[in-house]
Design an enzyme around this catalytic site. Sequence first.
Site, short mmCIF file in Angstrom:
data_model
loop_
_atom_site.label_atom_id
_atom_site.label_comp_id
_atom_site.label_asym_id
_atom_site.label_seq_id
_atom_site.Cartn_x
_atom_site.Cartn_y
_atom_site.Cartn_z
N GLN A 119 39.51 -45.97 98.83
CA GLN A 119 39.53 -45.95 100.29
C GLN A 119 39.23 -44.52 100.71
O GLN A 119 40.04 -43.63 100.48
CB GLN A 119 40.88 -46.41 100.82
CG GLN A 119 41.15 -46.12 102.29
CD GLN A 119 40.16 -46.78 103.23
OE1 GLN A 119 39.71 -47.90 102.99
NE2 GLN A 119 39.77 -46.09 104.29
N GLY A 135 43.29 -53.64 107.39
CA GLY A 135 42.73 -54.96 107.62
C GLY A 135 41.35 -55.02 107.01
O GLY A 135 41.02 -55.92 106.23
N GLY A 136 40.55 -54.03 107.36
CA GLY A 136 39.20 -53.97 106.83
C GLY A 136 38.70 -52.55 106.82
O GLY A 136 39.23 -51.69 107.52
N MET A 137 37.70 -52.30 106.00
CA MET A 137 37.05 -50.99 105.96
C MET A 137 35.56 -51.22 105.87
O MET A 137 35.08 -51.96 105.01
CB MET A 137 37.56 -50.17 104.77
CG MET A 137 36.91 -48.81 104.62
SD MET A 137 37.24 -47.73 106.06
CE MET A 137 35.72 -46.78 106.11
N GLU A 138 34.84 -50.54 106.77
CA GLU A 138 33.43 -50.82 107.00
C GLU A 138 32.50 -50.18 105.97
O GLU A 138 31.49 -49.59 106.34
CB GLU A 138 33.06 -50.36 108.41
CG GLU A 138 33.17 -48.83 108.67
CD GLU A 138 34.52 -48.35 109.15
OE1 GLU A 138 35.53 -49.01 108.85
OE2 GLU A 138 34.56 -47.31 109.82
N HIS A 186 34.44 -56.99 113.58
CA HIS A 186 34.73 -55.57 113.78
C HIS A 186 34.06 -54.72 112.70
O HIS A 186 33.32 -53.78 113.00
CB HIS A 186 36.25 -55.36 113.77
CG HIS A 186 36.67 -53.93 113.93
ND1 HIS A 186 37.04 -53.40 115.15
CD2 HIS A 186 36.77 -52.91 113.04
CE1 HIS A 186 37.35 -52.12 115.00
NE2 HIS A 186 37.20 -51.80 113.71
N LYS A 204 49.56 -51.90 108.88
CA LYS A 204 49.79 -52.39 110.24
C LYS A 204 50.94 -53.40 110.30
O LYS A 204 51.65 -53.49 111.30
CB LYS A 204 48.49 -53.02 110.76
CG LYS A 204 48.59 -53.62 112.14
CD LYS A 204 47.32 -54.33 112.55
CE LYS A 204 47.62 -55.80 112.81
NZ LYS A 204 46.52 -56.52 113.44
N1 BES Z 1 37.67 -47.87 109.92
C1 BES Z 1 38.84 -48.62 110.17
C2 BES Z 1 39.93 -48.39 109.16
C3 BES Z 1 40.42 -46.96 109.07
C4 BES Z 1 40.70 -46.23 110.21
C5 BES Z 1 40.63 -46.38 107.84
C6 BES Z 1 41.15 -44.92 110.11
C7 BES Z 1 41.07 -45.07 107.75
C8 BES Z 1 41.33 -44.34 108.88
C9 BES Z 1 38.57 -50.12 110.25
O1 BES Z 1 37.33 -50.41 110.81
C10 BES Z 1 39.59 -50.74 111.16
O2 BES Z 1 39.63 -50.36 112.29
N2 BES Z 1 40.39 -51.67 110.65
C11 BES Z 1 41.41 -52.36 111.40
C12 BES Z 1 40.96 -53.74 111.81
C13 BES Z 1 40.27 -53.83 113.10
C14 BES Z 1 39.97 -55.29 113.39
C15 BES Z 1 40.98 -53.20 114.25
C16 BES Z 1 42.60 -52.57 110.49
O3 BES Z 1 42.54 -52.19 109.33
O4 BES Z 1 43.62 -53.11 110.94
ZN ZN Z 2 37.27 -49.96 112.86
#
Ligand code: BES
Ligand code: ZN
Length: 590
Positions: A126, A256-259, A283, A547
């Site tokens: 990550q 939740g996810g990572m792009e 997302h 989360k």
């Molecule tokens: N890029 C983020 C995850 C992230 C943010 C990793 C900051 C490290 C630092 C990802 O796109 C994201 O926002 N994930 C959200 C889900 C989204 C539907 C709001 C999550 O993981 O909950």
């Molecule tokens: Zn995001």
Amino acid sequence: MADLHSAAKPDQIAVTHLSLNLGVDFEHSILAGTVTLQLKHNDPTADTLWLDTKALEIEAVEADGKPTKWSLLPDVPHHGQPMAIVVTGETDSVKITYRTTKGSEAVQWLTAEQTAGKTHPFLFTQGEAILTRSWIPCQDSPGVRISYDANIQTTPGYMALMSAHGNPTAVSADGHYQFRMPLAVAPYLIALSVGQLAFRPYDEVTGVYAEPNVLDKAFAEFGQMRKMVNAAEQLYGPYIWGRYDVLVLPASFPFGGMENPCLTFATPTILAGDQSLVSLVAHELAHSWSGNTVTNATWDDFWLNEGFTVYFERRIMEAIEGKDYADMLAVLGYQDLVETVQEIGPEHPNTCLHLDLKGVNPDDGMNDIAYEKGYFLLRHIEDQVGRKAWDAFLRAYFKRYALQSITTEDFLKALDEDLAKPQGTTLAALGVDAWIYKPGLPSTLTKPMAKRFDAVDAYIAKHTSATVAWDTTATTSWSTHEWLRFLRAQSDSLGVPAMTLLDQSFGFSSSTNAEIEAVWYRLAALNGYEPAKANMVNFLVHTGRRKFLTPTYKAIIKGPWGMAFAREIYGNARPNYHFVATNTLDAVVK
Ligand code: BES
Ligand code: ZN
């Protein structure tokens, strides 16, 4: 633009391409090999290449094939150790031989027991925000863009996947895999995962990777993926990354996810069985434009990544599920925004869209503000200029800054030149300044509405007796979002009798939908509701998504079960969590 979270000096010497050659050692939990960096000399007099590293063991460094001097500077809190490499104005490339260590925070090594299949160990990385430096020495700033290629050698029988072209569709016989990312991306987007994995395509563009025993479920869940890609392209222009696949990771995945480009990394907690949580895929897909194509230049500009992406996500969901559906997402987001501002404090600078993360770990300064205040700002602009002009602006914006890293000021420049002026208005009249540089909720924030929630609210209002069972016939067609609306409307101090009644009517304690579980377990912990306890503990031990973990642990600590019980669970669960989760939770469960 200076990046306060990186020791790199790309204005002197910039890395333009990176070649990885790594072996995966599951037995010792080590990635070892070389990285070769191609250099571009922006200042011909510069004689030092500055890199970011964290908890890496450096063995040797060569400049254009010859050993060169190098040193690691003392550790800087959150940032790791800056690395200085002696070069000349003519040095084309630098090759570093290194290995990761137990302190390489990006990498999580899972035992077989911690996977869904329970037969093979697993690894994933990550990178966001500043963790890539803990597995690759590099210029770890989102303002630096590099192409990359990689050779990964793993044990035969394992599949390796990366955020790049070349992902396999089957396990290779010799454990060797090759990847290529020809587009210049920010280093936080380099990602690797290795394990016992299988692939199933939907079509020539989209598909899903998961552990073999999860693949059927994952494949059924993401059936809308191609539709999402098509909707996204219709909205804001061509998808430039080739394939779009989703990798479903073991439950330890902290987000939740990572792009990650070409290959979104996702938590298994979105596998609800009814496709109700797939806006998360929308997302991460949307980040292919906002984030991966147009990237925040520094973490202070994080809202450019996330605010635009939440907006885009909801537009994709509107396109495929309709306005009533997207409205529910917006209203839930609004609730999150109001709550976050309350929590942080309406005067607190961390509630500004543009952040000042100097001296702090960017991960600690990132919260729902970037996502939801960002979303509502873009919606506010849309409301003023109309959807047609706004969509045309966004299409132009993604083109204007394609494959660039930009600041908030760059966005404002484009907004002024390409939207405000042609529309005969000004940035001042649009009122964007207060949103970006002032804390709290702006006076021009419009509260969103959702028809389907009006029905939920009416249903709640009708139930006036705390002792009469709930009428369950009215709720049979509710989606996850309506249930979330319903549960969020319940008081934190509901009390055990009311919770018992709810549970008897709706069976929340045996829900297998992680979003619903998380809200219910929070209530259970606040109220000391015993029948949910065992499932809550199981959830905390087996889910690594921060989360969900943070609010549940906080509720346990606040409620009658208390800190001692939180500590007991955390002690058992902590080995299952990724660094980004333990880093947050260590400060909560003490
Ligand atoms: N890029 C983020 C995850 C992230 C943010 C990793 C900051 C490290 C630092 C990802 O796109 C994201 O926002 N994930 C959200 C889900 C989204 C539907 C709001 C999550 O993981 O909950
Ligand atoms: Zn995001």
